[in-house]
Design a protein around this motif. Structure first.
Motif, mmCIF file in Angstrom:
data_model
loop_
_atom_site.group_PDB
_atom_site.id
_atom_site.type_symbol
_atom_site.label_atom_id
_atom_site.label_comp_id
_atom_site.label_asym_id
_atom_site.label_seq_id
_atom_site.Cartn_x
_atom_site.Cartn_y
_atom_site.Cartn_z
ATOM 1 N N ARG A 38 -4.109 -0.705 9.467
ATOM 2 C CA ARG A 38 -4.338 -1.864 10.344
ATOM 3 C C ARG A 38 -4.931 -3.045 9.573
ATOM 4 O O ARG A 38 -4.876 -4.178 10.034
ATOM 5 C CB ARG A 38 -5.310 -1.510 11.471
ATOM 6 C CG ARG A 38 -4.945 -0.316 12.275
ATOM 7 C CD ARG A 38 -5.971 -0.034 13.340
ATOM 8 N NE ARG A 38 -5.807 -0.914 14.481
ATOM 9 C CZ ARG A 38 -6.627 -1.887 14.805
ATOM 10 N NH1 ARG A 38 -7.693 -2.105 14.091
ATOM 11 N NH2 ARG A 38 -6.385 -2.639 15.850
ATOM 12 N N LEU A 39 -5.552 -2.732 8.402
ATOM 13 C CA LEU A 39 -6.206 -3.788 7.634
ATOM 14 C C LEU A 39 -5.324 -4.321 6.508
ATOM 15 O O LEU A 39 -5.707 -5.210 5.782
ATOM 16 C CB LEU A 39 -7.523 -3.249 7.058
ATOM 17 C CG LEU A 39 -8.501 -2.718 8.114
ATOM 18 C CD1 LEU A 39 -9.664 -1.988 7.447
ATOM 19 C CD2 LEU A 39 -9.023 -3.850 8.980
ATOM 20 N N VAL A 40 -4.145 -3.724 6.370
ATOM 21 C CA VAL A 40 -3.213 -4.189 5.330
ATOM 22 C C VAL A 40 -2.435 -5.380 5.895
ATOM 23 O O VAL A 40 -1.912 -5.310 7.009
ATOM 24 C CB VAL A 40 -2.259 -3.042 4.907
ATOM 25 C CG1 VAL A 40 -1.168 -3.546 3.977
ATOM 26 C CG2 VAL A 40 -3.041 -1.905 4.252
ATOM 27 N N LYS A 48 8.898 1.146 8.225
ATOM 28 C CA LYS A 48 10.280 0.644 8.313
ATOM 29 C C LYS A 48 10.402 -0.720 7.650
ATOM 30 O O LYS A 48 11.399 -1.029 7.012
ATOM 31 C CB LYS A 48 10.669 0.509 9.789
ATOM 32 C CG LYS A 48 11.529 1.637 10.265
ATOM 33 C CD LYS A 48 12.307 1.247 11.532
ATOM 34 C CE LYS A 48 12.807 2.506 12.209
ATOM 35 N NZ LYS A 48 12.358 2.615 13.589
ATOM 36 N N ASN A 49 9.366 -1.556 7.829
ATOM 37 C CA ASN A 49 9.403 -2.917 7.266
ATOM 38 C C ASN A 49 8.925 -2.972 5.817
ATOM 39 O O ASN A 49 8.650 -4.058 5.292
ATOM 40 C CB ASN A 49 8.545 -3.862 8.121
ATOM 41 C CG ASN A 49 9.146 -4.057 9.501
ATOM 42 O OD1 ASN A 49 10.323 -3.792 9.717
ATOM 43 N ND2 ASN A 49 8.332 -4.513 10.441
ATOM 44 N N ASP A 50 8.736 -1.801 5.193
ATOM 45 C CA ASP A 50 8.310 -1.728 3.778
ATOM 46 C C ASP A 50 6.969 -2.386 3.504
ATOM 47 O O ASP A 50 6.723 -2.866 2.391
ATOM 48 C CB ASP A 50 9.371 -2.386 2.864
ATOM 49 C CG ASP A 50 10.479 -1.414 2.543
ATOM 50 O OD1 ASP A 50 10.218 -0.208 2.586
ATOM 51 O OD2 ASP A 50 11.610 -1.878 2.262
ATOM 52 N N ILE A 51 6.103 -2.429 4.481
ATOM 53 C CA ILE A 51 4.762 -3.002 4.257
ATOM 54 C C ILE A 51 3.837 -1.908 3.743
ATOM 55 O O ILE A 51 2.992 -2.130 2.891
ATOM 56 C CB ILE A 51 4.213 -3.644 5.550
ATOM 57 C CG1 ILE A 51 5.150 -4.767 5.992
ATOM 58 C CG2 ILE A 51 2.803 -4.195 5.335
ATOM 59 C CD1 ILE A 51 4.917 -5.256 7.391
ATOM 60 N N ILE A 52 4.006 -0.706 4.287
ATOM 61 C CA ILE A 52 3.329 0.444 3.691
ATOM 62 C C ILE A 52 4.386 1.499 3.353
ATOM 63 O O ILE A 52 5.470 1.506 3.934
ATOM 64 C CB ILE A 52 2.227 1.046 4.611
ATOM 65 C CG1 ILE A 52 2.781 1.456 5.977
ATOM 66 C CG2 ILE A 52 1.054 0.137 4.747
ATOM 67 C CD1 ILE A 52 1.751 2.133 6.864
ATOM 68 N N MET A 92 0.842 -1.199 0.000
ATOM 69 C CA MET A 92 0.000 0.000 0.000
ATOM 70 C C MET A 92 0.870 1.239 0.000
ATOM 71 O O MET A 92 1.745 1.380 0.851
ATOM 72 C CB MET A 92 -0.920 -0.040 1.229
ATOM 73 C CG MET A 92 -1.612 1.253 1.548
ATOM 74 S SD MET A 92 -2.797 1.767 0.282
ATOM 75 C CE MET A 92 -4.236 0.809 0.737
ATOM 76 N N ILE A 93 0.633 2.118 -0.960
ATOM 77 C CA ILE A 93 1.353 3.401 -0.957
ATOM 78 C C ILE A 93 0.352 4.511 -0.633
ATOM 79 O O ILE A 93 -0.676 4.651 -1.308
ATOM 80 C CB ILE A 93 2.025 3.686 -2.319
ATOM 81 C CG1 ILE A 93 2.976 2.545 -2.705
ATOM 82 C CG2 ILE A 93 2.774 5.023 -2.280
ATOM 83 C CD1 ILE A 93 3.631 2.703 -4.063
ATOM 84 N N PHE A 94 0.640 5.275 0.422
ATOM 85 C CA PHE A 94 -0.174 6.443 0.765
ATOM 86 C C PHE A 94 0.533 7.685 0.241
ATOM 87 O O PHE A 94 1.654 7.992 0.670
ATOM 88 C CB PHE A 94 -0.305 6.593 2.282
ATOM 89 C CG PHE A 94 -1.089 5.515 2.959
ATOM 90 C CD1 PHE A 94 -2.373 5.190 2.542
ATOM 91 C CD2 PHE A 94 -0.561 4.838 4.053
ATOM 92 C CE1 PHE A 94 -3.111 4.202 3.193
ATOM 93 C CE2 PHE A 94 -1.288 3.851 4.704
ATOM 94 C CZ PHE A 94 -2.564 3.535 4.273
#
Ligand code: SAM
Length: 231
Positions: free
Chosen positions: A158-160, A27-31, A1-3
């Motif tokens: 939180r839902l990603v 930091k963990n590149d999840i978003i 996900m990119i915001f």
């Protein structure tokens, strides 16, 4: 996900998003967070992006050209990457009121753009051109769209997948199944003469589940009976 966030106050967005659970996910590149300062796209050397409203009246209005150019800088990058056009959310008290269902829907997107207004708002013409969703966080007026954007990004994050770990994840939270969550307790077992409900200490998972379901329904009936009408 990119915001992607179009804003006059990128530091406000960055400071908040880089904290706690969303900070860990970044930091963990999840978003990924990409703030774009609308002022960088001003037409004049003073970086002014607002002007008096046509027709008179109080306050200032954000001008269309800098907002459009700031948005285009994101769209051009997305086009180069051969991705689909993103949804562009304008934070406005005139929008649809944000809720958990909307958070779930937005969390399925690959990329989102948030447009934060200030002063009296933004010139209507650029809104017509780029905005796909008008979203409000409640029936009150704030000074800017940054806090609403942060509220939305926090709940969407939180839902990603992968953002919450076992420690903070919670499947049956408030609004799941149109109900509020049951009351929660942790150690100590006794606090100022008040005891944790016995059933929670029983080790009987079936009974604990039943108790939680009952409490969840009771609490919803007491505090938010309107939610039950939606189910
Ligand atoms: N003149 C506008 C009106 O009456 O609808 C209100 C403008 S408000 C002072 C400035 C900016 O704050 C808006 O452009 C919007 O981005 C943001 N904002 C204010 N309240 C909001 C809310 N409840 N939800 C989402 N955004 C809000």
């Amino acid at each position: 996900m990119i915001f992607n966030v179009l804003t006059l106050f990128p530091e406000l967005i960055e400071n908040s998003m880089n904290t706690s659970i969303t900070g860990r996910a970044i930091k963990n590149d999840i978003i990924k967070l990409n703030t774009v300062n609308i002022r960088d796209f001003a037409e004049n050397k003073h970086g002014q992006v607002d002007d008096y409203p046509y027709g008179g009246g109080a306050g200032m209005v954000m001008q269309a050209p800098p907002v459009y150019r700031a948005y285009k800088s994101i769209e051009d990058r997305i086009q180069k990457e051969n991705k689909k056009k993103p949804r562009v959310i304008y934070l406005t008290p005139q929008g649809k009121v944000f809720n958990q269902k909307m958070a779930e829907e937005f969390s399925k997107e690959e990329e989102l753009v948030f447009l934060c207004g200030h002063y009296e708002g933004i010139d209507e013409r650029v809104l017509e051109l780029i905005v796909t969703d008008n979203v409000s966080i409640g029936d009150y007026v704030l000074t800017g769209g940054e806090l609403p954007a942060l509220v939305m990004m926090d709940s969407i994050s939180r839902l990603v997948d992968g953002v919450l770990n076992n420690k903070d994840s919670s499947v049956y939270e408030s609004f799941y199944d149109n109900k509020l969550e049951y009351p929660q307790y942790t150690r100590p077992e006794e606090f100022m003469g008040m005891h944790v409900p016995k059933v929670l200490l029983s080790g009987d998972h079936k009974k604990v589940d039943e108790w939680r379901k009952e409490e969840s329904l009771k609490r919803t009936l007491e505090r938010r009976p309107d939610l039950l009408d939606e189910s």
